[in-house]
Design a protein around this motif. Structure first.
Motif, mmCIF file in Angstrom:
data_model
loop_
_atom_site.group_PDB
_atom_site.id
_atom_site.type_symbol
_atom_site.label_atom_id
_atom_site.label_comp_id
_atom_site.label_asym_id
_atom_site.label_seq_id
_atom_site.Cartn_x
_atom_site.Cartn_y
_atom_site.Cartn_z
ATOM 1 N N ASN A 6 0.850 -1.195 0.000
ATOM 2 C CA ASN A 6 0.000 0.000 0.000
ATOM 3 C C ASN A 6 0.886 1.246 0.000
ATOM 4 O O ASN A 6 0.686 2.166 0.790
ATOM 5 N N ASP A 9 -0.610 4.675 -0.061
ATOM 6 C CA ASP A 9 -1.397 5.065 1.118
ATOM 7 C C ASP A 9 -2.891 5.185 0.833
ATOM 8 O O ASP A 9 -3.548 6.156 1.198
ATOM 9 N N LYS A 11 -6.633 5.048 1.336
ATOM 10 C CA LYS A 11 -7.413 5.271 2.567
ATOM 11 C C LYS A 11 -8.616 4.321 2.582
ATOM 12 O O LYS A 11 -9.705 4.668 2.153
ATOM 13 N N THR A 52 3.198 0.714 3.928
ATOM 14 C CA THR A 52 2.731 2.000 3.407
ATOM 15 C C THR A 52 3.876 2.740 2.717
ATOM 16 O O THR A 52 4.966 2.197 2.553
ATOM 17 N N SER A 53 3.622 3.986 2.358
ATOM 18 C CA SER A 53 4.618 4.772 1.614
ATOM 19 C C SER A 53 5.924 4.950 2.370
ATOM 20 O O SER A 53 6.962 5.169 1.761
#
Length: 146
Positions: A6, A9, A11, A52-53
């Motif tokens: 992901n 990111d 949501k 995540t990022s």
């Protein structure tokens, strides 16, 4: 254990507000992509983490299920969500590449333990079983959680 990409990111709580415990999603097009063949091996009770990022890992989830959501307004394609429950945390966020290198993880879609293009999910199987995580006040290995 499964690892999910992901890095953009996404949501999930906003996109899938009608669903609880969403930790990841894939479209049918992505599922049918050979890069994501491991999606078909996910089952209830499996362990998972989402990167995540920041390229860091902080949380381990236990897979609850995969739900077919169909088409959602404002989104592209036929969507499926992976739902999970938090079962462990790390004392601090861990760098994905460093962690995978430490445990000599090998996966064809993780060259040099970095995400390859078009890749979203990898089954690391037992390669991180010795990794210690915090469960409440106790540290346990991932193998002890299975």
């Amino acid at each position: 254990m499964f690892i999910f990409n992901n890095i953009h990111d996404r949501k999930y709580k906003k996109v899938f507000s009608n669903y609880e415990n969403v930790i990841f999603d894939l479209s049918l097009t992505q599922i049918n992509n050979v890069n994501n063949v491991d999606w078909g091996n996910i089952k209830e009770g499996d362990l998972a983490c989402v990167v995540t990022s920041s390229r860091k890992i902080s949380t381990i989830y236990r897979v609850l299920d995969i739900v077919h959501c169909g088409e959602i307004e404002g989104e592209e394609g036929d969507l499926y969500v992976l739902r999970g429950k938090v079962v462990a945390k790390f004392e601090s966020q861990l760098d994905m590449t460093g962690l995978l290198n430490k445990f000599n993880v090998v996966h064809p879609k993780l060259p040099a333990n970095k995400f390859s293009i078009g890749f979203n999910v990898a089954n690391l199987e037992h390669q991180l079983d010795l990794l210690q995580v915090q469960v409440g006040q106790v540290k346990v290995s991932l193998s002890e959680m299975k």
